[in-house]
Every structure is written in structure tokens, then in C-alpha cells.
Design a protein around this motif. Structure first.
Motif, PDB file in Angstrom:
ATOM      1  N   LEU A  14       0.843  -1.335   0.149  1.00 50.13           N
ATOM      2  CA  LEU A  14       0.091  -0.111   0.053  1.00 50.13           C
ATOM      3  C   LEU A  14       0.829   1.159   0.010  1.00 50.13           C
ATOM      4  CD1 LEU A  14      -2.848  -0.926   2.392  1.00 50.13           C
ATOM      5  CD2 LEU A  14      -3.045  -0.638  -0.100  1.00 50.13           C
ATOM      6  N   PHE A  15       2.120   1.270   1.092  1.00 44.23           N
ATOM      7  CA  PHE A  15       2.940   2.380   0.755  1.00 44.23           C
ATOM      8  C   PHE A  15       3.369   2.450  -0.523  1.00 44.23           C
ATOM      9  CE2 PHE A  15       7.329   3.857   1.001  1.00 44.23           C
ATOM     10  CZ  PHE A  15       7.027   5.102   1.433  1.00 44.23           C
ATOM     11  N   VAL A  17       2.175   1.792  -3.634  1.00 47.53           N
ATOM     12  CA  VAL A  17       1.296   1.959  -4.378  1.00 47.53           C
ATOM     13  C   VAL A  17       0.893   3.614  -4.143  1.00 47.53           C
ATOM     14  CG1 VAL A  17      -1.322   2.022  -4.910  1.00 47.53           C
ATOM     15  CG2 VAL A  17       0.189  -0.195  -4.652  1.00 47.53           C
ATOM     16  N   CYS A  18       0.988   3.911  -3.022  1.00 46.36           N
ATOM     17  CA  CYS A  18       0.579   5.675  -2.697  1.00 46.36           C
ATOM     18  C   CYS A  18       1.988   6.105  -3.260  1.00 46.36           C
ATOM     19  CB  CYS A  18       0.463   5.867  -1.349  1.00 46.36           C
ATOM     20  SG  CYS A  18      -1.100   5.134  -0.530  1.00 46.36           S
ATOM     21  N   LEU A  19       3.089   5.751  -3.282  1.00 51.79           N
ATOM     22  CA  LEU A  19       4.338   6.540  -3.754  1.00 51.79           C
ATOM     23  C   LEU A  19       4.163   6.374  -5.195  1.00 51.79           C
ATOM     24  CD1 LEU A  19       6.850   7.803  -2.284  1.00 51.79           C
ATOM     25  CD2 LEU A  19       7.861   5.538  -2.471  1.00 51.79           C
ATOM     26  N   SER A  20       3.792   5.267  -5.811  1.00 49.87           N
ATOM     27  CA  SER A  20       3.780   4.952  -7.239  1.00 49.87           C
ATOM     28  C   SER A  20       2.864   5.996  -7.835  1.00 49.87           C
ATOM     29  CB  SER A  20       3.485   3.553  -7.612  1.00 49.87           C
ATOM     30  OG  SER A  20       4.349   2.660  -7.001  1.00 49.87           O
ATOM     31  N   SER A  21       1.841   6.383  -7.287  1.00 48.24           N
ATOM     32  CA  SER A  21       1.089   7.591  -7.912  1.00 48.24           C
ATOM     33  C   SER A  21       1.971   8.864  -8.415  1.00 48.24           C
ATOM     34  CB  SER A  21      -0.108   7.735  -7.006  1.00 48.24           C
ATOM     35  OG  SER A  21       0.357   8.463  -5.916  1.00 48.24           O
ATOM     36  N   LEU A  22       2.779   8.971  -7.499  1.00 50.85           N
ATOM     37  CA  LEU A  22       3.860  10.038  -8.014  1.00 50.85           C
ATOM     38  C   LEU A  22       4.943   9.832  -8.732  1.00 50.85           C
ATOM     39  CD1 LEU A  22       4.261  11.562  -4.260  1.00 50.85           C
ATOM     40  CD2 LEU A  22       2.636  12.194  -5.891  1.00 50.85           C
ATOM     41  N   TRP A  27       6.434   1.134  -9.931  1.00 52.76           N
ATOM     42  CA  TRP A  27       5.443  -0.063 -10.023  1.00 52.76           C
ATOM     43  C   TRP A  27       6.107  -1.478  -9.890  1.00 52.76           C
ATOM     44  CZ3 TRP A  27       0.381  -0.153  -8.632  1.00 52.76           C
ATOM     45  CH2 TRP A  27      -0.222   0.811  -8.806  1.00 52.76           C
TER      46      TRP A  27
END
Length: 123
Positions: A14-15, A17-22, A27
Motif C-alpha cells: 500500500l505504501f 502504491v501510494c508512492l507510485s502514484s507520484l 510499480w
């Protein structure tokens, strides 16, 4: 607090995934994290110091009659494998196991879990 089983893997995923949005190239780290989670099945320990985690490993090994040899961040448990303690801060630790699946391992992990929970409950 002790996260074991699938919880640490999901928390880290989850961490990421949140970081991957930036940063989209992160990924690929999810694949590596999933492989590490499956292979080592790490535990995340939050809220106690590293010395207490190391003492808990030593106590748990003694209670199930395993001899331990300590190196820098690893404990060699005679007959079943090694336990690694990695710290990410004074209150956040990762405990990984490279151990054969035996009945003694299950007993060791249960005693270790209870010992760590006793540290978090004590003042």
C-alpha cells in the motif's frame, strides 16, 4: 504492535502504491516486494526498541531449547535456520526468517510473538 503473515507485505504494498502514484517507475518495486514477501515472510515490529527485539529472539530460542549464535543483525538458530533483525528507526523493525518449516519453528514463532507482545504491553 506486531504485524506478521500477510499484513507486512500488504502494508508495504500500500505504501508503494501510494508512492507510485507520484513516480510511475516504482510499480516495478511492487513485483520485487511481492517476491520478498513470499520468500521471507517478514514480520514488522512497531513500538519497541531493537534491543528488546533481540532480547525477545534470544528468550524465545531459549524457551524452546534452541541454541543461538549472534552475528551483526542475524541470529543463527541451531537446527532450523536464521532470524534477521533489520531496523528502520528506533521504533520500527523488520524481522525476517530463513528457516525450515518444522514443528519447532512454529513453537519458536509463537513464543517469539508472545514475548514481543509482552514487551509492547509492559510500560
Amino acid at each position: 504492535m506486531l504485524l506478521r503473515g500477510a499484513e507486512p507485505t500488504v502494508a508495504l504494498a500500500l505504501f508503494l502504491v501510494c508512492l507510485s502514484s507520484l513516480l510511475p517507475f516504482l510499480w516495478s518495486l511492487l513485483v520485487l516486494q511481492a517476491l520478498a514477501g513470499i520468500m521471507w515472510r517478514p514480520w514488522i515490529v512497531i513500538g519497541i526498541r531493537r534491543e528488546q527485539v533481540e532480547t525477545a529472539v534470544t528468550k524465545a530460542a531459549g524457551m524452546v531449547r534452541l541454541k543461538t549464535e549472534r552475528t551483526d543483525a542475524a541470529f543463527t538458530l541451531t537446527g532450523i535456520g536464521t532470524a534477521h533483525v533489520t531496523s528502520f528507526g528506533p521504533w520500527l523493525h523488520l524481522v525476517g526468517f530463513r528457516i525450515r518449516r518444522t514443528k519447532k519453528l512454529v513453537l519458536f514463532q509463537n513464543v517469539l510473538r508472545k514475548t514481543i507482545q509482552n514487551y509492547t504491553l509492559s510500560p
